[in-house]
Design an enzyme around this catalytic site. Structure first.
Site, PDB file in Angstrom:
ATOM      1  CB  ILE A  36       2.519  12.414  -2.792  1.00 20.26           C
ATOM      2  CG1 ILE A  36       2.572  12.674  -4.301  1.00 20.26           C
ATOM      3  CG2 ILE A  36       3.708  13.073  -2.083  1.00 20.26           C
ATOM      4  CD1 ILE A  36       2.358  14.134  -4.664  1.00 20.26           C
ATOM      5  CE1 TYR A  37       0.914   5.699   1.307  1.00 23.50           C
ATOM      6  CE2 TYR A  37       1.876   5.710  -0.882  1.00 23.50           C
ATOM      7  CZ  TYR A  37       0.946   5.235   0.012  1.00 23.50           C
ATOM      8  OH  TYR A  37       0.044   4.281  -0.386  1.00 23.50           O
TER       9      TYR A  37
END
Length: 175
Positions: A36-37
């Site tokens: 998850i960026y």
């Protein structure tokens, strides 16, 4: 740590597995990774070429910061990583202090080891097959020599083109 990494498109996982086996590379582990960026409220990571992510694997959860790329031919950058107990709690903390989720990248990754290289065959959701070769160095070590040795290993494996300096996140964002 400085991570010196080069990735290239490959035609097939099966063909590359045979080449790696013939070279003497050893299969080490296979895992699913979900990254998850996040976007920063202070700095535009797309402009500074940095990244902040939460990675969940089969057995572990990490927060990783990746600094700007240090040269033009590879993804050579500072990497700081630490284990955490909950991706959900970390995501909640990030969002409470102004970070925004950008995208989730999912991949199945088969790792190999060969000499001082970590090699991975990456099946990323939404992308063609890729292979990454990486060397981790202590700060201050000569990453130009490491980069050269990575390209030499790619050549031994029959890969002389298709190199990609952008991240999987960037590749997916540009589809």
């Amino acid at each position: 740590m400085i991570e010196v990494e080069v990735k290239a498109k490959i035609d097939s996982f099966e063909e590359m597995e045979k080449r790696l086996e013939n070279l003497g590379a050893l299969k080490s582990k296979k895992e699913f990774q979900e990254d998850i960026y996040f976007a920063s409220p202070i700095v535009d990571f797309a402009q500074t070429d940095e990244a902040l992510r939460i990675r969940t694997t089969n057995n572990n959860i990490f927060i990783t910061y990746k600094g700007p790329k240090l040269n033009k031919d590879a993804k050579t950058r500072k990497e700081v990583e630490m284990s955490i107990e909950s991706a959900g709690k970390a995501k909640d903390i990030f969002e409470e202090i102004g970070f925004k989720e950008v995208r989730t990248v999912r991949k199945n990754r088969q790792y190999y080891t060969y000499e001082n290289f970590e090699i991975s065959l990456d099946d990323v959701e939404g992308l063609n097959p890729y292979m990454e070769i990486e060397i981790s160095l202590e700060d201050g070590n000569d990453y130009d020599d490491a980069q050269k040795s990575i390209f030499e290993l790619f050549e031994k494996l029959g890969i002389t083109e298709g190199f990609e300096r952008t991240s999987y996140l960037e590749l997916l964002e540009n589809l």
